[in-house]
Design a protein around this motif. Structure first.
Motif, PDB file in Angstrom:
ATOM      1  N   ARG A 132       0.817  -1.218   0.000  1.00  0.00           N
ATOM      2  CA  ARG A 132       0.000   0.000   0.000  1.00  0.00           C
ATOM      3  C   ARG A 132       0.851   1.269   0.000  1.00  0.00           C
ATOM      4  O   ARG A 132       0.328   2.361   0.202  1.00  0.00           O
ATOM      5  CB  ARG A 132      -0.932   0.002   1.218  1.00  0.00           C
ATOM      6  N   VAL A 157      -5.464   3.082  -0.750  1.00  0.00           N
ATOM      7  CA  VAL A 157      -6.646   2.553  -0.065  1.00  0.00           C
ATOM      8  C   VAL A 157      -6.639   1.034  -0.135  1.00  0.00           C
ATOM      9  O   VAL A 157      -6.906   0.344   0.855  1.00  0.00           O
ATOM     10  CB  VAL A 157      -7.928   3.125  -0.698  1.00  0.00           C
ATOM     11  N   ASN A 158      -6.344   0.496  -1.307  1.00  0.00           N
ATOM     12  CA  ASN A 158      -6.219  -0.950  -1.503  1.00  0.00           C
ATOM     13  C   ASN A 158      -4.766  -1.300  -1.813  1.00  0.00           C
ATOM     14  O   ASN A 158      -4.047  -0.502  -2.423  1.00  0.00           O
ATOM     15  CB  ASN A 158      -7.087  -1.433  -2.666  1.00  0.00           C
ATOM     16  N   GLY A 159      -4.360  -2.496  -1.412  1.00  0.00           N
ATOM     17  CA  GLY A 159      -3.044  -2.951  -1.822  1.00  0.00           C
ATOM     18  C   GLY A 159      -2.984  -3.127  -3.334  1.00  0.00           C
ATOM     19  O   GLY A 159      -3.952  -3.573  -3.954  1.00  0.00           O
ATOM     20  N   ARG A 160      -1.856  -2.777  -3.922  1.00  0.00           N
ATOM     21  CA  ARG A 160      -1.713  -2.829  -5.386  1.00  0.00           C
ATOM     22  C   ARG A 160      -0.458  -3.601  -5.755  1.00  0.00           C
ATOM     23  O   ARG A 160       0.664  -3.136  -5.574  1.00  0.00           O
ATOM     24  CB  ARG A 160      -1.624  -1.410  -5.969  1.00  0.00           C
ATOM     25  N   THR A 181      -7.365  -7.203  -6.508  1.00  0.00           N
ATOM     26  CA  THR A 181      -7.838  -5.842  -6.256  1.00  0.00           C
ATOM     27  C   THR A 181      -8.514  -5.323  -7.510  1.00  0.00           C
ATOM     28  O   THR A 181      -7.865  -4.742  -8.383  1.00  0.00           O
ATOM     29  CB  THR A 181      -6.666  -4.912  -5.869  1.00  0.00           C
ATOM     30  N   THR A 183     -10.376  -2.814  -8.303  1.00  0.00           N
ATOM     31  CA  THR A 183     -10.838  -1.443  -8.063  1.00  0.00           C
ATOM     32  C   THR A 183      -9.887  -0.475  -8.743  1.00  0.00           C
ATOM     33  O   THR A 183      -8.815  -0.852  -9.224  1.00  0.00           O
ATOM     34  CB  THR A 183     -10.879  -1.123  -6.558  1.00  0.00           C
ATOM     35  N   GLU A 185      -8.255   3.637  -7.947  1.00  0.00           N
ATOM     36  CA  GLU A 185      -8.180   4.776  -7.030  1.00  0.00           C
ATOM     37  C   GLU A 185      -7.263   5.816  -7.643  1.00  0.00           C
ATOM     38  O   GLU A 185      -6.688   5.603  -8.724  1.00  0.00           O
ATOM     39  CB  GLU A 185      -7.711   4.359  -5.645  1.00  0.00           C
ATOM     40  N   ALA A 196     -11.204   3.949  -3.002  1.00  0.00           N
ATOM     41  CA  ALA A 196     -11.159   2.953  -4.061  1.00  0.00           C
ATOM     42  C   ALA A 196     -12.562   2.683  -4.573  1.00  0.00           C
ATOM     43  O   ALA A 196     -13.505   2.563  -3.797  1.00  0.00           O
ATOM     44  CB  ALA A 196     -10.524   1.667  -3.550  1.00  0.00           C
ATOM     45  N   GLU A 198     -14.955   0.262  -7.144  1.00  0.00           N
ATOM     46  CA  GLU A 198     -14.988  -1.030  -7.821  1.00  0.00           C
ATOM     47  C   GLU A 198     -15.059  -0.845  -9.338  1.00  0.00           C
ATOM     48  O   GLU A 198     -15.807  -0.012  -9.850  1.00  0.00           O
ATOM     49  CB  GLU A 198     -16.195  -1.853  -7.362  1.00  0.00           C
TER      50      GLU A 198
END
Length: 537
Positions: A132, A157-160, A181, A183, A185, A196, A198
């Motif tokens: 993150r 916000v989300n791990g990438r 993931t 999503t 962001e 994030a 969807e």
């Protein structure tokens, strides 16, 4: 002092130094630049100071470049080095071929990146402790001491892991997807606080070999995004988070990681309303699941007018099947397909039969005549290798590490050498028509009319183009943010031994997002050395 090389690898490398430039009957020339870059570059980006940032994982074990004395990274969770005093990122000076180590703190394995409008390199995500993280590198003059900065006050916000970044018309960056993931962001985060969002398309195309990773993302001149994953694509309105078009399925199987084709958007020109996307190569479906190193890659390419109301894919075949190839947009509008293997798939020790011949793709030619086979290299560039256009028109090749750790004794060893490929337009017999930019503004605004002054050894015949090329973030067979815009120009006017060309800057950020561009003058298919121009609103 740098760690020593294994003797066999070092001997092979020394032999190659006696062949710094290789010429053959086929077009193009190769040049070995650096014997030891210190790191095998998984991610590569060219800065406006004519330096190159090379970046690998942090948990790869000992690299071949030490950090400055007293600088070490401490990570009790690192399986190889708890105290790590080795560099895993370096900066390369194109003028002197010197390498300077950089400090990177958290794991950047299979991460993503993009330059911001002010020229700062934004780097996002990775694995483990880097999942993150957001990092920045503000480039400086080659003799400076700029280094990586890990942001403390903001995280993803989300791990990438295996995501794709693309700069948008307003200068913000969208970060798309990643393993597990589905999503998107933004950086900086959008003020509406959605965080994030969807993107169901990514989950819809996910399969049991994860072919929705590192999606191909292109900013269309209408401001929407072309997003391709697996074998499908959509037009995505990032403002309203809405898929507004589904494209026909591309034949030939999955193209994204780990199937590892490549993609680019052709040069934008004319009234900038038409965008054409090309996707080439990839592994046969199932090669990744079966861990097959000898399954032939396919050589099909699909080409689609992404802005057409009724688009369809036009299919053609490359001279070679190729997986893990890199598509590099050249200053002329042609593109280079380079690196990769003819069998296998992406992944550690999962490919063989390196594809040493680059191929030139000439988009203005009819089907069947678009591909030209070029002079082969000698260094295999497979998993975790990169290709980047340089300001002088050459293409920089870096990396190739098909192994979990650095391994110099394998059939396809970890590769620390840097080399450059010169397309035919840089051959000596073209020198008398190669232009040189003598004057150009350092900064231009959207829609602004400005003049470029060039000199050419022989009198100019026809139109001298002025083309803006972005500096993308190259990783895993896709250059994130790659773009070429051919400016509207008037015929050149002789002026005291030079030529003046009146140019009009791109009209808006959808055609060319704000930032620094390599500005090339192109005379009869031969580009100048680029000058960096800052495009602003």
């Amino acid at each position: 002092m740098d760690a020593s090389f294994p003797s066999l690898w070092f001997l092979q490398a020394l032999i190659l130094t006696s062949l710094l430039t290789v010429h053959a009957q086929l077009p193009g020339a190769w040049e070995l630049l650096v014997l030891n870059a210190g790191v095998a570059s998984m991610h590569t980006a060219v800065t406006r100071f004519n330096t190159v940032v090379l970046l690998d994982r942090t948990n790869i074990g000992p690299s071949r470049k030490m950090l400055p004395k007293g600088h070490c990274r401490y990570d009790r969770n690192d399986a190889v080095l708890k105290k790590d005093c080795y560099a895993h990122s370096v900066v390369f000076d194109l003028k002197t071929n010197q390498i300077r180590p950089l400090m990177i703190l958290t794991d950047t394995w299979c991460s993503s990146g993009q330059f911001l409008p002010n020229g700062t390199l934004l780097q996002t995500g990775g694995d483990l402790d880097g999942l993150r993280k957001i990092r920045t590198f503000e480039p400086c003059e080659p003799d400076g001491f700029c280094d990586w900065v890990e942001l403390k006050d903001v995280e993803l916000v989300n791990g990438r892991w295996y995501a794709t970044n693309q700069i948008l018309p307003d200068g913000t960056v969208i970060i798309v997807g990643g393993r597990g993931t589905n999503t998107v962001e933004y950086y900086p985060p959008r003020k509406n606080g959605n965080g994030a969002v969807e993107l169901k398309f990514l989950s819809d195309v996910e399969d049991n070999q994860m072919d929705n990773l590192y999606p191909y993302v292109h900013l269309l001149p209408n401001g929407h995004l072309f997003i391709f994953a697996n074998n499908k694509a959509v037009m995505y309105d990032h403002q309203d988070n809405e898929v507004i078009r589904e494209y026909p399925e591309l034949l030939g199987g999955p193209r994204n990681y780990p199937s590892a084709g490549s993609s680019l958007m052709l040069a934008l020109d004319g009234d900038f309303s038409t965008a054409v996307v090309v996707i080439c190569g990839g592994a046969q479906y199932g090669a990744f699941i079966e861990r097959s190193t000898d399954t032939p890659a396919h050589g099909s390419c699909g080409r689609i007018v992404a802005t057409d109301p009724n688009p369809s894919w036009e299919m053609e075949d490359m001279p070679f099947g190729r997986v893990m190839g890199d598509m590099v947009m050249l200053p002329t509008g042609d593109s280079l397909i380079i690196n990769g293997a003819q069998t296998g798939t992406q992944g550690f020790d999962m490919a063989s039969n390196p594809c040493l011949n680059p191929v030139l793709y000439r988009p203005d030619q009819p089907v069947g005549l678009r591909f030209m086979t070029l002079n082969p290299g000698t260094i295999p560039r497979m998993y975790h290798s990169t290709a980047n256009l340089l300001p002088d028109g050459r293409v920089l090749l870096a990396g190739s590490n098909p192994h979990y750790l650095y391994n110099f004794a394998a059939e396809f060893p970890t590769e620390l050498r840097l080399e450059a490929f010169s397309p035919e337009y840089l051959s000596p017999d073209r020198a008398n028509i190669r232009p040189e930019i003598k004057g150009i503004p350092n900064m231009v605004r959207y829609g602004e009319t400005f003049e470029v002054s060039v000199s050419v050894p022989l009198p100019v015949v026809g139109i001298v183009e002025v083309n803006f090329g972005s500096a993308p973030f190259a990783t895993h067979s896709f250059s994130q943010g790659q773009r070429l815009v051919k400016l509207t120009v008037t015929p050149s006017i002789p002026d005291n031994g030079r030529y003046r060309i009146k140019c009009t800057a791109p009209p808006n950020g959808a055609v060319a997002p704000p930032g620094y561009y390599m500005a090339f003058a192109v005379n009869q298919g031969v580009p100048s050395v680029a000058r960096w121009v800052h495009l602003v609103a």
